[in-house]
Design a protein around this motif. Structure first.
Motif, mmCIF file in Angstrom:
data_model
loop_
_atom_site.group_PDB
_atom_site.id
_atom_site.type_symbol
_atom_site.label_atom_id
_atom_site.label_comp_id
_atom_site.label_asym_id
_atom_site.label_seq_id
_atom_site.Cartn_x
_atom_site.Cartn_y
_atom_site.Cartn_z
ATOM 1 N N ARG A 149 0.834 -1.207 0.000
ATOM 2 C CA ARG A 149 0.000 0.000 0.000
ATOM 3 C C ARG A 149 0.873 1.264 0.000
ATOM 4 N NH1 ARG A 149 -5.300 2.567 0.509
ATOM 5 N NH2 ARG A 149 -4.684 4.663 1.113
ATOM 6 N N ALA A 150 1.934 1.258 0.804
ATOM 7 C CA ALA A 150 2.826 2.420 0.884
ATOM 8 C C ALA A 150 3.488 2.684 -0.464
ATOM 9 C CB ALA A 150 3.892 2.188 1.956
ATOM 10 N N ALA A 151 3.805 1.608 -1.184
ATOM 11 C CA ALA A 151 4.454 1.767 -2.489
ATOM 12 C C ALA A 151 3.503 2.426 -3.485
ATOM 13 C CB ALA A 151 4.915 0.408 -3.008
ATOM 14 N N VAL A 152 2.243 1.984 -3.504
ATOM 15 C CA VAL A 152 1.255 2.573 -4.422
ATOM 16 C C VAL A 152 1.030 4.042 -4.065
ATOM 17 C CG1 VAL A 152 -1.152 2.498 -5.197
ATOM 18 C CG2 VAL A 152 0.107 0.365 -4.827
ATOM 19 N N PHE A 158 -2.293 9.374 -2.535
ATOM 20 C CA PHE A 158 -3.251 8.783 -1.603
ATOM 21 C C PHE A 158 -4.592 8.468 -2.275
ATOM 22 C CE2 PHE A 158 -6.718 9.178 1.495
ATOM 23 C CZ PHE A 158 -6.321 8.243 2.447
ATOM 24 N N ALA A 159 -5.111 9.419 -3.058
ATOM 25 C CA ALA A 159 -6.439 9.235 -3.662
ATOM 26 C C ALA A 159 -6.447 8.013 -4.597
ATOM 27 C CB ALA A 159 -6.850 10.487 -4.427
ATOM 28 N N HIS A 160 -5.414 7.877 -5.402
ATOM 29 C CA HIS A 160 -5.323 6.731 -6.300
ATOM 30 C C HIS A 160 -5.215 5.433 -5.482
ATOM 31 C CE1 HIS A 160 -4.065 4.529 -9.970
ATOM 32 N NE2 HIS A 160 -3.373 3.807 -9.094
ATOM 33 N N ALA A 161 -4.393 5.466 -4.456
ATOM 34 C CA ALA A 161 -4.202 4.277 -3.627
ATOM 35 C C ALA A 161 -5.516 3.847 -2.975
ATOM 36 C CB ALA A 161 -3.142 4.542 -2.560
ATOM 37 N N GLU A 162 -6.331 4.823 -2.587
ATOM 38 C CA GLU A 162 -7.616 4.490 -1.962
ATOM 39 C C GLU A 162 -8.526 3.709 -2.911
ATOM 40 O OE1 GLU A 162 -7.337 4.577 1.310
ATOM 41 O OE2 GLU A 162 -9.138 5.763 1.686
ATOM 42 N N TYR A 227 -13.973 -0.450 -5.043
ATOM 43 C CA TYR A 227 -12.704 -0.371 -5.762
ATOM 44 C C TYR A 227 -12.938 -0.063 -7.237
ATOM 45 C CZ TYR A 227 -10.208 -2.323 -1.766
ATOM 46 O OH TYR A 227 -9.678 -2.509 -0.521
ATOM 47 N N ALA A 228 -11.942 0.614 -7.836
ATOM 48 C CA ALA A 228 -11.955 0.814 -9.279
ATOM 49 C C ALA A 228 -11.776 -0.544 -9.954
ATOM 50 C CB ALA A 228 -10.822 1.765 -9.672
ATOM 51 N N PRO A 229 -12.199 -0.651 -11.217
ATOM 52 C CA PRO A 229 -12.058 -1.940 -11.913
ATOM 53 C C PRO A 229 -10.602 -2.419 -11.933
ATOM 54 C CG PRO A 229 -13.387 -0.416 -13.202
ATOM 55 C CD PRO A 229 -12.829 0.370 -12.055
ATOM 56 N N GLU A 230 -10.425 -3.710 -11.624
ATOM 57 C CA GLU A 230 -9.101 -4.341 -11.678
ATOM 58 C C GLU A 230 -9.273 -5.685 -12.371
ATOM 59 O OE1 GLU A 230 -7.246 -4.772 -7.862
ATOM 60 O OE2 GLU A 230 -7.264 -2.623 -7.421
ATOM 61 N N PRO A 260 -22.641 -5.969 3.136
ATOM 62 C CA PRO A 260 -22.406 -4.571 2.739
ATOM 63 C C PRO A 260 -20.959 -4.306 2.344
ATOM 64 C CG PRO A 260 -23.584 -4.705 4.831
ATOM 65 C CD PRO A 260 -23.096 -6.083 4.525
ATOM 66 N N GLY A 261 -20.799 -3.365 1.408
ATOM 67 C CA GLY A 261 -19.454 -2.958 0.983
ATOM 68 C C GLY A 261 -19.428 -1.466 0.765
ATOM 69 N N GLY A 262 -18.838 -1.046 -0.376
ATOM 70 C CA GLY A 262 -18.809 0.382 -0.699
ATOM 71 C C GLY A 262 -17.440 0.988 -0.471
ATOM 72 N N PRO A 263 -17.303 2.265 -0.887
ATOM 73 C CA PRO A 263 -15.987 2.915 -0.889
ATOM 74 C C PRO A 263 -15.534 3.459 0.466
ATOM 75 C CG PRO A 263 -17.633 4.369 -1.839
ATOM 76 C CD PRO A 263 -18.336 3.082 -1.542
ATOM 77 N N GLU A 264 -16.446 3.508 1.429
ATOM 78 C CA GLU A 264 -16.063 4.074 2.731
ATOM 79 C C GLU A 264 -15.489 2.995 3.645
ATOM 80 O OE1 GLU A 264 -16.198 7.300 3.227
ATOM 81 O OE2 GLU A 264 -17.082 7.550 1.222
ATOM 82 N N TYR A 265 -14.380 3.345 4.297
ATOM 83 C CA TYR A 265 -13.830 2.411 5.282
ATOM 84 C C TYR A 265 -14.662 2.447 6.560
ATOM 85 C CZ TYR A 265 -9.643 1.105 2.703
ATOM 86 O OH TYR A 265 -8.782 0.567 1.778
ATOM 87 N N VAL A 266 -14.803 1.283 7.161
ATOM 88 C CA VAL A 266 -15.562 1.188 8.401
ATOM 89 C C VAL A 266 -14.881 2.052 9.466
ATOM 90 C CG1 VAL A 266 -14.305 -0.867 9.218
ATOM 91 C CG2 VAL A 266 -16.636 -0.466 10.004
#
Ligand code: ZN
Length: 268
Positions: A149-152, A158-162, A227-230, A260-266
């Motif tokens: 994660r730190a490498a990305v 940060f925004a891209h890594a998220e 997540y963005a498409p991978e 449940p999922g989604g872009p927000e971290y718990v």
């Protein structure tokens, strides 16, 4: 005269007896031959057509119809990290100390033992179709995810890594059920959005399900997965579930398993 008259009477009695006897026998025979049907028809109400009368079922009807085979979506846990259906997403972290007990090596990467046969079969089937699927990532420990994660983040911000890289403790790779693959034919698209347009990406989108894998993050499910498409990130859940997803047209594990999922971290 008397004797002759007696004989006439006796003869008459015998004749009458014979006629009556023949009648009784004939009547009995008639009844045996035809009486059955007549009796059955007479026993029915007049509204019942004759055609129905002769097809009266001899086997009692079932009180319950045999159940349709219903796919049991509760047969594996979605919260136990050892479960093949465990959901790890931004709402459902994985314990930082968890490490699978049965990791095996496939092309230099580690996966759970249950994943190995399907992974090898998939890579082989892709190759037979001219798609060069190369395994590039599998299990990552919590500590390894800290580094990944730190490498990305360092490279893309940060925004891209998220959008593309899980925070440590939220990565599916820590389950040992996730695999990242490269395109052997267009390496410039490795870990890039254009991976889905490589022969490997296209093959996987169409065929990975046959081997128990889902392309976990797609354009269609990004709101649900967070997540963005991978196109390169595959998750093994077993062929039974992927066949169910395929048959029902379900686009994410979250929707299939009601998690449940989604872009927000718990929070926390
Ligand atoms: Zn991945």
């Amino acid at each position: 005269m008397i004797s002759r008259s007696w004989r006439s009477v006796a003869l008459a009695v015998v004749v009458v007896a014979l006629v009556v006897g023949i009648g009784v026998v004939a009547s009995g025979l008639w009844s045996v031959l035809w009486g059955g049907d007549d009796a059955r028809i007479e026993g029915l109400s007049e509204e019942v057509p004759w055609e129905q009368a002769i097809v009266v079922p001899t086997v009692a009807p079932r009180t319950t119809e045999p159940a349709e085979p219903v796919f049991d979506l509760a047969q594996h846990s979605t919260s136990d990290p050892t479960s093949r259906w465990v959901i790890v997403n931004k709402q459902h972290p994985i314990d930082k100390g968890y490490e699978p007990a049965d990791l095996v090596d496939v092309d230099g990467e580690r996966v759970r033992a249950a994943v190995e046969p399907d992974l090898r079969a998939m890579v082989e089937a892709a190759a037979a179709d001219g798609a060069r699927v190369v395994v590039r990532g599998g299990y990552r420990s919590y500590t390894e995810q800290v580094g990944a994660r730190a490498a990305v983040e360092a490279r893309r911000g940060f925004a891209h890594a998220e959008r593309y890289s899980a925070r440590p403790g939220f990565s599916e790779h820590q389950t040992g059920f996730a695999v990242d693959v490269d395109s052997g034919s267009q390496p410039s698209c490795n870990l890039q959005t254009c991976f889905t347009r490589t022969p490997e990406g296209a093959w996987l989108a169409e065929r990975a399900w046959e081997f128990g894998f889902v392309v976990r993050y797609t354009e269609q499910n990004s709101a649900v997965t967070g997540y963005a498409p991978e196109g390169w990130h595959l998750r093994w859940v077993g062929r039974e579930l992927t066949a169910h997803l395929r048959a029902e047209g379900i686009g994410s594990l979250e929707e299939a398993l009601g998690v449940p999922g989604g872009p927000e971290y718990v929070a926390g």
